[in-house]
Each structure stands twice: as structure tokens, then as C-alpha cells.
Design an enzyme around this catalytic site. Sequence first.
Site, short mmCIF file in Angstrom:
data_model
loop_
_atom_site.label_atom_id
_atom_site.label_comp_id
_atom_site.label_asym_id
_atom_site.label_seq_id
_atom_site.Cartn_x
_atom_site.Cartn_y
_atom_site.Cartn_z
N THR A 59 -19.87 48.35 0.56
CA THR A 59 -21.07 48.51 -0.27
C THR A 59 -21.62 47.18 -0.77
O THR A 59 -22.73 47.15 -1.30
CB THR A 59 -20.75 49.39 -1.49
OG1 THR A 59 -19.46 49.01 -1.96
CG2 THR A 59 -20.77 50.85 -1.17
N ASP A 81 -10.21 46.04 -6.06
CA ASP A 81 -11.64 45.98 -6.31
C ASP A 81 -12.27 47.06 -5.40
O ASP A 81 -11.63 47.52 -4.46
CB ASP A 81 -12.15 44.58 -5.97
CG ASP A 81 -13.65 44.48 -6.02
OD1 ASP A 81 -14.23 44.92 -7.03
OD2 ASP A 81 -14.26 43.98 -5.05
N LEU A 82 -13.49 47.46 -5.69
CA LEU A 82 -14.13 48.52 -4.89
C LEU A 82 -15.08 47.97 -3.83
O LEU A 82 -14.81 48.05 -2.62
CB LEU A 82 -14.90 49.45 -5.83
CG LEU A 82 -15.70 50.56 -5.15
CD1 LEU A 82 -14.78 51.60 -4.52
CD2 LEU A 82 -16.64 51.23 -6.16
N ASP A 83 -16.20 47.39 -4.32
CA ASP A 83 -17.27 46.95 -3.41
C ASP A 83 -16.78 45.77 -2.55
O ASP A 83 -16.43 44.72 -3.09
CB ASP A 83 -18.50 46.51 -4.22
CG ASP A 83 -19.10 47.66 -5.04
OD1 ASP A 83 -19.40 48.70 -4.45
OD2 ASP A 83 -19.25 47.50 -6.27
N SER A 136 -12.95 47.58 -10.96
CA SER A 136 -14.28 47.24 -10.46
C SER A 136 -15.28 47.05 -11.59
O SER A 136 -15.18 47.69 -12.63
CB SER A 136 -14.77 48.39 -9.55
OG SER A 136 -16.15 48.28 -9.29
N ALA A 137 -16.26 46.19 -11.34
CA ALA A 137 -17.34 45.98 -12.33
C ALA A 137 -18.39 47.08 -12.26
O ALA A 137 -19.24 47.20 -13.14
CB ALA A 137 -18.01 44.64 -12.07
N LYS A 192 -15.67 39.85 -14.58
CA LYS A 192 -14.85 38.86 -13.86
C LYS A 192 -15.64 37.55 -13.86
O LYS A 192 -16.85 37.61 -13.76
CB LYS A 192 -14.64 39.33 -12.41
CG LYS A 192 -13.90 40.68 -12.30
CD LYS A 192 -14.02 41.27 -10.90
CE LYS A 192 -13.45 42.68 -10.88
NZ LYS A 192 -13.59 43.36 -9.58
N GLU A 225 -9.18 41.60 -3.69
CA GLU A 225 -10.52 41.19 -4.14
C GLU A 225 -11.31 40.49 -3.04
O GLU A 225 -10.76 39.69 -2.31
CB GLU A 225 -10.37 40.17 -5.27
CG GLU A 225 -10.67 40.68 -6.65
CD GLU A 225 -12.11 41.11 -6.88
OE1 GLU A 225 -12.98 40.83 -6.05
OE2 GLU A 225 -12.35 41.76 -7.90
N ASP A 226 -12.64 40.75 -3.00
CA ASP A 226 -13.48 40.01 -2.05
C ASP A 226 -14.34 38.96 -2.76
O ASP A 226 -15.09 38.24 -2.10
CB ASP A 226 -14.40 40.96 -1.27
CG ASP A 226 -15.49 41.57 -2.15
OD1 ASP A 226 -15.19 41.90 -3.32
OD2 ASP A 226 -16.64 41.69 -1.69
N LYS A 259 -21.09 38.48 -6.70
CA LYS A 259 -20.02 39.42 -6.36
C LYS A 259 -19.05 39.58 -7.53
O LYS A 259 -18.58 38.58 -8.08
CB LYS A 259 -19.27 38.95 -5.11
CG LYS A 259 -20.06 39.19 -3.84
CD LYS A 259 -19.20 38.94 -2.62
CE LYS A 259 -19.97 39.19 -1.35
NZ LYS A 259 -19.25 38.69 -0.17
N GLY A 260 -18.78 40.80 -7.90
CA GLY A 260 -17.83 41.07 -8.97
C GLY A 260 -18.44 41.03 -10.36
O GLY A 260 -17.77 41.30 -11.36
#
Length: 217
Positions: A16, A8-10, A113-114, A144, A168-169, A44-45
Site C-alpha cells: 500500500t 509495520d503495515l504499509d 503502524s502509523a 516514527k 519495517e520498510d 514513509k512511516g
Amino acid sequence: MIKATIFDLDGVIVDTAKYHYLAWRKLANSLGFDFSKADNEQLKGVSRMESLELILKIGGQTLGETRKQELAKQKNDWYLEHLDKMTDDEILPGVVDFLDDVAAQSIKIALGSASKNAELTLKKVGLLERFEVVIDGTKTTRSKPDPQVFLLGAAGLGVEPAHCVVFEDAAKGIDAALSAGMYAIGMGNETELGHAHLVLPSLEGVRCTALQKQLVR
Ligand code: BG6
Ligand code: MG
């Protein structure tokens, strides 16, 4: 046997997630209500438009489509003001060393990522070329916890889901990875992410060989 990693990115690669929260809170405040960090966990996500729907629900507001598009654009403009100032200092601890280690073990690397700002963000911090496949909000139709984003990542890399591990966060991201039939590593705390195979506070000092032993027993 782990053959691919999907990140995942953020909140996993870059710090971010806090900027998404600040921009959404500013938007909520401009509409006359507040939006807490606890509320933010649900977002989130989740894609931009679905996040807006959740926020409007929290604020008890019903708006028309044109107004919703304007608000989503306003949030993104505020978000991009933060992104614009971002440097590679905001790559999260341990990420670069871990990506080096993954590549050195010939394990593949994808992004899942979304965000529709994913490529821009990766370019900004100089990490875009590390990802063989980038699946982002411009390529997905379902948010997600739907597994679509990770299944597209695995397919792009040509690796079976059972040989992929997702970082993933977001609780919804862990759900997505598990329903894709992948290993899920939660980046954060047990309270939110306890349903993952493993929860880590950060990637600092994490190495593939040790991780594989923990996951594949
Ligand atoms: C996810 C974030 O990665 O991307 C969400 O966790 C965000 O908070 C979503 O809403 C969509 O991002 P963007 O950049 O397309 O608005
Ligand atoms: Mg995230």
C-alpha cells in the site's frame, strides 16, 4: 531470544506504500507542484498530518488549519479509492507463510503502524486475526522515529523490548525500533535501511529459526 515480532503495515505486510504515494502526489499536483518518489521516502512511516506538513514544505506553501484538514481528508479519500479495490493479491510475497511460521514457533505477533486505516486494511486482506495486538495511528500520539508505537506493541504483548524484532520498510521506522531497544529488520534496500540489524528484499522464504541465528549471535 526472540519472543515477539512487530510488523509495520504499509510496505511490509501489504503493498500500500505505492497508494499513499499516488494519493500524496495527486494532492501535490492539485496544489500546483510535483512530488517525487525520492521526496516520498521522507514520508514513509509518518502520520497523515505530519506528512501533509512535509509536502506543503516541499511545495513552499503555508496554509491555515481548516484548509489543512480539508486537504488531509481529500488525500485520504483518494487513498481509500485504491484501498477499496485492493484484494489479498496485494499481501507482499512470503508474508502469510512467515506469519504461519512465527505462530507455529509460539512467537507473538503485533502490528505497529502509523496508519489510521490499519484495521480496515488488515480486514480487507483477511489478516486482522493474525495480530494479537494492533497499535495504529488511532492509538499513538507521536510519529516514527519516536519509539512509542513499538513500545506500546511490546507492552500490549507483555514482552520486553530486547526480545522483540521489528519489520519495517521506512528509515524512520528502523530508527524507532532501534531507539525502542529492539532488533530491526529493514524490508527493502541497504541504501535506505542500512542502519537496521539486517536488510531483506522480502519475507519470501524467510523462516524464524534461521532469522534468530542471524540476529542473536
Ligand atoms: C504509514 C505510511 O504507515 O501510515 C504513511 O507509511 C502514511 O505513508 C501513514 O502517511 C498514515 O496513514 P493514514 O492511513 O492514517 O493516512
Ligand atoms: Mg511502512
